[in-house]
Motif scaffolding. Sequence first.
Motif, short mmCIF file in Angstrom:
data_model
loop_
_atom_site.label_atom_id
_atom_site.label_comp_id
_atom_site.label_asym_id
_atom_site.label_seq_id
_atom_site.Cartn_x
_atom_site.Cartn_y
_atom_site.Cartn_z
N GLU A 117 0.83 -1.21 0.00
CA GLU A 117 0.00 0.00 0.00
C GLU A 117 0.86 1.26 0.00
O GLU A 117 0.56 2.24 -0.69
N ARG A 118 1.95 1.21 0.72
CA ARG A 118 2.86 2.37 0.77
C ARG A 118 3.50 2.61 -0.61
O ARG A 118 3.60 3.74 -1.08
N ALA A 119 3.86 1.52 -1.26
CA ALA A 119 4.49 1.65 -2.58
C ALA A 119 3.51 2.21 -3.61
O ALA A 119 3.90 2.97 -4.50
N LEU A 120 2.24 1.86 -3.47
CA LEU A 120 1.24 2.43 -4.39
C LEU A 120 1.16 3.94 -4.22
O LEU A 120 1.01 4.68 -5.19
N ARG A 121 1.27 4.41 -2.99
CA ARG A 121 1.25 5.87 -2.76
C ARG A 121 2.43 6.55 -3.45
O ARG A 121 2.33 7.66 -3.94
N LEU A 122 3.56 5.85 -3.46
CA LEU A 122 4.72 6.39 -4.17
C LEU A 122 4.41 6.50 -5.67
O LEU A 122 4.74 7.49 -6.33
N LEU A 123 3.74 5.48 -6.20
CA LEU A 123 3.42 5.46 -7.64
C LEU A 123 2.37 6.50 -8.02
O LEU A 123 2.34 6.96 -9.16
N THR B 143 -4.98 5.98 -3.73
CA THR B 143 -4.52 4.79 -4.45
C THR B 143 -5.64 3.78 -4.75
O THR B 143 -5.41 2.74 -5.35
N GLU B 144 -6.85 4.12 -4.31
CA GLU B 144 -7.96 3.15 -4.35
C GLU B 144 -8.13 2.51 -5.75
O GLU B 144 -8.20 1.29 -5.88
N HIS B 145 -8.16 3.35 -6.78
CA HIS B 145 -8.44 2.81 -8.11
C HIS B 145 -7.21 2.11 -8.70
O HIS B 145 -7.34 1.11 -9.41
N LEU B 146 -6.05 2.62 -8.37
CA LEU B 146 -4.85 1.92 -8.82
C LEU B 146 -4.80 0.53 -8.20
O LEU B 146 -4.47 -0.46 -8.86
N GLN B 147 -5.20 0.45 -6.94
CA GLN B 147 -5.14 -0.86 -6.27
C GLN B 147 -6.17 -1.85 -6.83
O GLN B 147 -5.91 -3.06 -6.84
N VAL B 148 -7.30 -1.33 -7.30
CA VAL B 148 -8.27 -2.23 -7.95
C VAL B 148 -7.56 -2.95 -9.10
O VAL B 148 -7.73 -4.16 -9.30
N ASN C 206 -13.23 0.80 -13.77
CA ASN C 206 -12.00 1.30 -13.14
C ASN C 206 -11.11 2.10 -14.09
O ASN C 206 -10.48 3.08 -13.68
N ASP C 207 -11.06 1.70 -15.34
CA ASP C 207 -10.16 2.40 -16.27
C ASP C 207 -10.53 3.88 -16.39
O ASP C 207 -9.65 4.75 -16.45
N THR C 208 -11.81 4.17 -16.39
CA THR C 208 -12.26 5.57 -16.47
C THR C 208 -11.75 6.35 -15.26
O THR C 208 -11.24 7.46 -15.38
N TYR C 209 -11.88 5.73 -14.09
CA TYR C 209 -11.42 6.40 -12.86
C TYR C 209 -9.91 6.62 -12.87
O TYR C 209 -9.41 7.55 -12.24
N PRO D 45 -7.41 10.11 -14.97
CA PRO D 45 -6.76 11.32 -14.45
C PRO D 45 -5.41 11.02 -13.78
O PRO D 45 -4.48 11.82 -13.85
N LEU D 46 -5.33 9.84 -13.18
CA LEU D 46 -4.08 9.46 -12.50
C LEU D 46 -2.98 9.14 -13.52
O LEU D 46 -1.80 9.45 -13.32
N PHE D 47 -3.39 8.54 -14.63
CA PHE D 47 -2.41 8.17 -15.67
C PHE D 47 -1.81 9.41 -16.34
O PHE D 47 -0.65 9.41 -16.75
N ALA D 48 -2.61 10.46 -16.44
CA ALA D 48 -2.16 11.65 -17.19
C ALA D 48 -0.88 12.19 -16.56
O ALA D 48 -0.85 12.55 -15.39
#
Length: 712
Positions: free
Chosen positions: A527-533, A539-544, A621-624, A627-630
């Motif tokens: 979970e911590r590493a996802l926050r870095l990413l 990180t909710e949607h990335l983690q999905v 999930n991809d729609t959510y 914005p994070l991918f941009a």
Amino acid sequence: MKKIILIALLFSCCIAVNGQQNTLNLMPVPKQLTAMSGKNRITNKFTVSVQGNVADTVLFKAVNRVYQNLNRKTGLAFGQQYITPTDKNDSASLIVNVKTKAEAGIDVNESYSLKATEKQIVLNAVTTIGALRGLQTIIQLCDKDESGYYFPCVVIEDSPRFKWRGLMLDVARHFISYEEMKRNIDAMAAVKMNVLHWHLTDDEGFRVESKLFPLLHQKGSNGDYYTQAQLKEIVRYAAERGIVVVPEFDMPGHAQSWFAGYPELASQPGPYHPGPRMQWQKEHPEIKTPPVTSIADIVANMVAPTFDPTNEKVYDFLDKFIGEMAGIFPSGYMHIGADENNGQAWKLNPKIMGWMKQHQMQSTDDLQRYFVERVYGLMKKHHRTMIGWEEIYNDKLPKDAIVHKWIPSDNSMIKSYGMANDIAQHNPVLISEGFYLDLFLPAYIHYNNASIAAANNPNILGGEAAQWTELADNNNIDGRIWPRAAAIAERLWSPANVTDVDDMYRRLYVLSNELDEQGLNHLTNYERALRLLTNGEPTEHLQVLTDVLSQVKGYRKLVAMMMRAPQASYQTTPLTSVSDVILADPATKRKFRALVKLYLEKKDKNAEEAIRAYLQTWKQNDTYLQPLFAGNKRLMEVQDHSKNLSAAAAIGLEALDRMDKGITDAAWVQKQSDVLTVFEKAHYETEIVVIPEIEELVIGHTIAKPEKYSAF
Ligand code: ACM
């Protein structure tokens, strides 16, 4: 008649285990378990009493740890402050009865029995170590329902199938901190493992302080090594948890770090520096992208840093060093590695070749044999049983040297030295073949280990999960090892007939949460590493998405990294990409798989609802995530997966709709299967792991899991 009743009783216990309905949340599953009706409710009046006259600090510390663990888990604020030898109370909630004090050891009696009724739990053990094992079972028995926490009523008789149940941890490629080591020892204790095989030296680093030869750690490491005080403390910490520490010091190959400070011990002139021994770019600049299949050729032909077995000073040095280390590691065992020495460094040294001729040696295999024999003699002198990887094995090897099997017996890439059962006719054997956690394989592959399943020779002592750390460091090591190592721990402890993979997975993820709660960081680090990413974004949607990704199986990433060395070695590349931080056998995959199976085999409506909920989440999930991918380069490598997961989920939902309506359409099934086959492919270093289950929904039936995966 009595005998018949006894056999019938034993048989019924076996059925209880084999039928898997009574495994509760226990991992490893005990030898005999009879679940009974009734619950022993835990209240704030929970008390513990240690009976008998065993004045054993180790036991009392362990009992207090369990007491605190239960207090913390239930949140009840137990009244007894801590448990001391004077707390003798026959009506305590938990009675611990131990006959004799014993130290951690390979041959110690680890058996225990446990009876939990609605009134009281009684744990009986012959030795302290058996009591430690039983106390872990008590932690795992603690369960909850709508009325609170309880112990299910149960009768358990337990002892291990194998006496050697280890974890081999490489701390040379990446240094694993003192604190991390302790966390992992706690996790090992939780699943009744009893050997920490500590791979302390390799080409990339010499991780122990030597007072006799200080250049070993000073020049052979980057400053990351354990002081002697720390080594002794880890040995003590492990012993208090019933675990022995077996150190490994690699020789004659995998030895570059020894020579950084003492080049005169090597077969080729220096200078030497600790680091990856395979430096493809340096040695073969003409070949830009070597085929993976040529790795075996490279290993067979490269000139690797290797001890000079013809130099008497080598044995004087090793004698003193082994003596020094024997004073730190009391286990009575020492591992010398001795793997992957191709003899090239010897062949290129005329002095060594001349010496071989003078001693009528035909090949470098003879010289390796000679070296191993000399080191065996030094081990004897220091009262140590020598262990080596299977390359030490030959028909003249002294009968008490332990052979550590690691090469796959199918000889697919490297020639194996024999099957475990065959080697065991001559020498004691440890099995790590099939237990390499660094291959990113799902837990069930290790659980079904064919070599262990076939083990029929008492000279097979057991085995070890193996975690090499080219691609693991302090930040991801817990998730590399756990929870999968628990499946291996069960394979080595539980009876051979405990083989239900679905039930193993059910228990594995209960244990996984428990281990993280107890202080292991495999889930927390993820979970911590996802926050870095996400640069600190939610990180909710990335983690999905990442919850259904796994690393490409095998050594593909490692080989790619090796090809880049030394410019960007696996020791200097940060391990923060998605493939570095995700877990190798994600819980979501197994939960989804269980639901799909239940739905397809039993048409279970609740399962269908749960499957639909997963698929809806993935579809959206991809729609959510957009914005994070941009503008986030680090997440580029999962953008295709995100799109594909959404599209695959839509296919899965349509498949469910069609099944509900009874539509059969072979052309549609074929078309969707083809699409899913494309989605299943890896992008960068990860792959989506739930595509096979979505495909099962499309075709309308389950498909058998792969039995094995290629390492390359
Ligand atoms: C090994 O993996 N070379 C023991």
